[in-house]
Structures are given as C-alpha cells and as structure tokens.
Design a protein around this motif. Sequence first.
Motif, PDB file in Angstrom:
ATOM      1  N   THR A 251     -28.652 -31.247  36.529  1.00  8.70           N
ATOM      2  CA  THR A 251     -27.853 -30.275  36.438  1.00  8.70           C
ATOM      3  C   THR A 251     -27.580 -29.461  37.763  1.00  8.70           C
ATOM      4  OG1 THR A 251     -29.840 -28.921  35.822  1.00  8.70           O
ATOM      5  CG2 THR A 251     -28.539 -29.975  34.066  1.00  8.70           C
ATOM      6  N   SER A 252     -27.986 -29.730  38.632  1.00  8.48           N
ATOM      7  CA  SER A 252     -27.934 -29.159  40.185  1.00  8.48           C
ATOM      8  C   SER A 252     -28.069 -30.061  41.130  1.00  8.48           C
ATOM      9  CB  SER A 252     -28.487 -27.907  40.408  1.00  8.48           C
ATOM     10  OG  SER A 252     -30.025 -28.075  40.403  1.00  8.48           O
ATOM     11  N   TYR A 253     -29.361 -30.130  41.563  1.00 10.16           N
ATOM     12  CA  TYR A 253     -29.705 -31.191  42.957  1.00 10.16           C
ATOM     13  C   TYR A 253     -31.274 -31.152  42.438  1.00 10.16           C
ATOM     14  CZ  TYR A 253     -30.154 -26.906  45.445  1.00 10.16           C
ATOM     15  OH  TYR A 253     -30.505 -25.816  46.217  1.00 10.16           O
ATOM     16  N   TRP A 254     -32.024 -32.347  42.714  1.00  9.53           N
ATOM     17  CA  TRP A 254     -33.288 -32.665  42.260  1.00  9.53           C
ATOM     18  C   TRP A 254     -33.970 -31.771  43.340  1.00  9.53           C
ATOM     19  CZ3 TRP A 254     -33.029 -34.697  38.114  1.00  9.53           C
ATOM     20  CH2 TRP A 254     -32.284 -36.059  37.852  1.00  9.53           C
ATOM     21  N   LEU A 255     -33.796 -31.529  44.575  1.00 12.52           N
ATOM     22  CA  LEU A 255     -34.532 -30.581  45.515  1.00 12.52           C
ATOM     23  C   LEU A 255     -34.616 -29.137  45.210  1.00 12.52           C
ATOM     24  CD1 LEU A 255     -33.561 -31.981  49.021  1.00 12.52           C
ATOM     25  CD2 LEU A 255     -36.018 -31.627  48.170  1.00 12.52           C
ATOM     26  N   GLY A 292     -34.395 -39.959  46.625  1.00 12.01           N
ATOM     27  CA  GLY A 292     -35.465 -40.565  47.423  1.00 12.01           C
ATOM     28  C   GLY A 292     -36.691 -39.479  47.223  1.00 12.01           C
ATOM     29  N   TYR A 293     -36.445 -38.227  47.395  1.00 11.40           N
ATOM     30  CA  TYR A 293     -37.359 -37.332  47.204  1.00 11.40           C
ATOM     31  C   TYR A 293     -38.008 -37.195  45.926  1.00 11.40           C
ATOM     32  CZ  TYR A 293     -38.889 -32.805  45.388  1.00 11.40           C
ATOM     33  OH  TYR A 293     -39.467 -31.914  44.346  1.00 11.40           O
ATOM     34  N   VAL A 315     -36.132 -37.045  51.305  1.00  9.08           N
ATOM     35  CA  VAL A 315     -36.513 -35.715  52.087  1.00  9.08           C
ATOM     36  C   VAL A 315     -38.103 -35.425  51.553  1.00  9.08           C
ATOM     37  CG1 VAL A 315     -36.648 -33.141  51.828  1.00  9.08           C
ATOM     38  CG2 VAL A 315     -34.347 -34.727  51.772  1.00  9.08           C
ATOM     39  N   VAL A 316     -38.892 -35.307  52.510  1.00  5.96           N
ATOM     40  CA  VAL A 316     -40.255 -35.101  52.341  1.00  5.96           C
ATOM     41  C   VAL A 316     -40.591 -33.952  52.999  1.00  5.96           C
ATOM     42  CG1 VAL A 316     -42.581 -35.987  52.975  1.00  5.96           C
ATOM     43  CG2 VAL A 316     -40.660 -37.831  52.438  1.00  5.96           C
ATOM     44  N   THR A 317     -40.281 -33.592  54.158  1.00  2.87           N
ATOM     45  CA  THR A 317     -40.618 -32.226  54.983  1.00  2.87           C
ATOM     46  C   THR A 317     -40.557 -30.995  54.115  1.00  2.87           C
ATOM     47  OG1 THR A 317     -40.225 -33.290  56.882  1.00  2.87           O
ATOM     48  CG2 THR A 317     -40.520 -30.964  57.008  1.00  2.87           C
ATOM     49  N   ASP A 318     -41.746 -30.141  53.931  1.00  2.00           N
ATOM     50  CA  ASP A 318     -41.589 -29.011  53.024  1.00  2.00           C
ATOM     51  C   ASP A 318     -41.329 -29.197  51.902  1.00  2.00           C
ATOM     52  OD1 ASP A 318     -41.714 -27.518  55.395  1.00  2.00           O
ATOM     53  OD2 ASP A 318     -39.756 -27.595  55.798  1.00  2.00           O
ATOM     54  N   VAL A 319     -41.330 -30.341  51.309  1.00  6.86           N
ATOM     55  CA  VAL A 319     -41.191 -30.566  49.747  1.00  6.86           C
ATOM     56  C   VAL A 319     -42.387 -31.381  49.077  1.00  6.86           C
ATOM     57  CG1 VAL A 319     -38.723 -29.803  49.465  1.00  6.86           C
ATOM     58  CG2 VAL A 319     -39.479 -32.212  50.059  1.00  6.86           C
ATOM     59  N   ALA A 347     -39.581 -37.711  60.404  1.00  6.61           N
ATOM     60  CA  ALA A 347     -40.093 -36.572  59.936  1.00  6.61           C
ATOM     61  C   ALA A 347     -40.452 -36.834  58.435  1.00  6.61           C
ATOM     62  CB  ALA A 347     -39.482 -35.276  60.207  1.00  6.61           C
ATOM     63  N   ASN A 348     -39.731 -37.690  57.695  1.00  4.81           N
ATOM     64  CA  ASN A 348     -39.509 -37.775  56.249  1.00  4.81           C
ATOM     65  C   ASN A 348     -40.239 -39.114  55.747  1.00  4.81           C
ATOM     66  OD1 ASN A 348     -38.137 -35.289  55.217  1.00  4.81           O
ATOM     67  ND2 ASN A 348     -36.961 -35.695  57.191  1.00  4.81           N
TER      68      ASN A 348
END
Length: 404
Positions: A251-255, A292-293, A315-319, A347-348
């Motif tokens: 409904t928006s974005y996974w992150l 991917g995150y 995305v991995v960094t900070d999440v 970094a990811n």
Amino acid sequence: MSINRRTVLAAGAGVAAGLTLPGVALAGDRAVGFTLDAVTLDGGEQVVSLTLDTARLGPIAPGSLTAGTFTVHAKATSPIPIAPGDQIFSEYDLDRVVTAARLDHRGNIVLELSTAEGQLGGGTLGYIASRGRNVRLNLVYTVTQRAPLRLRNGRAVTIARFGQGRLVNPEVDAFGYHTSGSGMQYRLFSAPGAARPLIVWLHGGGEGASLPDNYYDNETTLRANRGALGFATPEAQRIFNGAHVVVPQSTSYWLEDGDRFAPLIREIVDDVARRYAVDRRRIYVAGCSNGGYMSLKMTTVYPDTFAASVPICGVVTDVLTDDELRHIDTPTWLVASRDDDTVPPEANTVHAHDLIPRSLLSLYDHVIWNGYQFPGHWSWIYVARNDPSIGGTHVWQWMSRQRG
C-alpha cells in the motif's frame, strides 16, 4: 527505484478516428475495434503491435496490405494530476513506426510497431519522481488508413472509424486479481494439479501504491519488469514441476514499515495455501530492491515458513541488524551488480552475504541482457532469466530443490 527507469504498462480506452479514403466503407460505418498488444520486456512493458478486428471484412487479397496502409499515433498521459514542478517520465505524444503489417490466423490485421529496450513511445508506465512510483499511463492510440484494402473478391474497402479496445498481455493476464482480508491487493498465477510449490514475488519501491493520490492499481507489479513473470514461464514451470506465483502489492513501499507489512504478506501466503493445492514445504520468497529487503525481512520474522529466499539488490543498511542477518536460517541466494548506484552492493548485498550463514552470492559487474546495458540496479533481470549460477546449478533449480 531510479528516476530514469523507463518501466512500462497501462491500459486506456478510447476511440480513434480513421481517414476516409475512396472505396467502400464498412456497412453502417461501424467502427473496427483493435487491441493494444503488449509484452513485458526486461526493461518494462511496451505496446508492440495492434490487432485490428478485420476478419469480418472477408479475405484480404495478397499484396493489398503493406506497412504503409495504416499509420499509428500514440498519446500517453498520467492517470493522476502532476503537481507544478514535478516530473513524470515516459509520457509521450508521437507517431509509432509501423514496421510490418500482416494477417493473423483469424484473418485480422496485425500492425507490428517498432519496439526496443529503452525506446520512448511504446511504454505503458510512467514514473512520477515525487512519489517514487510507476503509474499506468492513459493510452490513446489513433489508427489512420492511408490506402484502400482490396479483398479477394475485388472489393475495395476503406475503414471509416476505429475503436480502441483493451490492453492485452497474455503473460500478465494469466495472473488473476485478488484482495486479502486485510485489504492488500495481489495477483496470482495458479498451477493446476496436486500440491505445488508457491513462489512469493515482492516488488520494488516503484510498484507500490500512492494512496495520497488514491492510486492502488494491482497492475504495475507485473508490468514494470519480468521479476514475477519469469516464474510463470513454461521453463520455470518445468523446473518447479508447476508452481503458484503470488505477487502482493504494498500500500506504499515495503521499506516504510517492514514490521507492519510482514504479517499482511503472511496472510496472503496462508490464504493462497488454503485455497489452492500448495506444498507448504516448498514456499519460496524472492524480491528486488525494496522487495529484496522484504524477502530478507520475511525470513527473520517467519524463520520456518520459507524453503528458500532470493533477495535481489536489497536494502540492508539501517533496516536489518547484523544480529538479525546472523540468525537467518533460511537458505539464501543473494544477487546484485557492482555498478548499482541506487543500493550500493558492498554495504547491502555483500554485507548480508558475509553475515547470513551458508548464503550464496551472485555479484555481476554490469546488468547486460541481449546486448543492452541496463542501470546497475536492475539485477532482477538476471533472476527473471534464471541466469545466476554457482557450480553449474542455476538459481531456479537451486530454489526448486530446497525443502522447508
């Protein structure tokens, strides 16, 4: 996710007027309908041809139909208002090049249109910069007849009017429309037969909803790239011995809130498993960028649900914390490209590979397919084509062998 992505899609309906030429018009000046025939290329969906419903005219004489018999104009506009100063990529208003005209097996005229990766003017999606979203463009195609058609009985025919019909993409249309009890939309390709594996595809950031605009289409996830479609191809279906493919749309974005979205995705998985013959020991999750995150996130929240995970340029960094990554027990194959300037791989993806026990990694130098170089972030193209391999085993074969 990148602003210059020329992903594609859409569907509009309209009536296009033709030019009346000397000859015999259709009885009653009835409009000849036509469909927009689309294909999801590696870089996104494009309209590749038009099929005119002309079989009812009667057999067309050989040599009467040429690439110059008709011209085609295409206009694509945003389905939602664009704010002053904002940008939408891939709107267009231009003539499409007709490369060939032929008859299909039903006797309908097919106008083949110039098509190529990265080509402006055929896409079905537009990317709104401020929203970070792809939207289905409103498409209006105008067909004009430039020379009479001659039937085998000698009659000359000029079509007075043309009526635009629907967008047809057989690969996309094979996925049905669904909505979960919690209101999350998803598309589903269902495989017949006994208990089949289930593949969960999680889209990138550009394919979610834009609810401030009341825009939630359940379309862009299949039209922006081949990520989900690849698993529904005959090749993939042979490898998995038939597989359901489910594609939730955020409904928006996974992150934005992985903790909130995880149970909503799990609800869809459970719903599909209840309604269809699913082998619960063979549920797989894969996704690109934001997805991917989210693929990694799902294996941290539900460690016993998935038999394998394929996070692509995630995305991995900070999440995701290092501790979460170290405790992932799901067999994991990570994919990225070194020239990804949207989600830096070191970094990811590489960092995740260093921490996830027994994980596999395919790290490309560039994203190149069929001689065309895509942005480095688009490494999902390789997974959609079953290209990653380690020790002679390709990623789809590896996934299909994993059991939960």
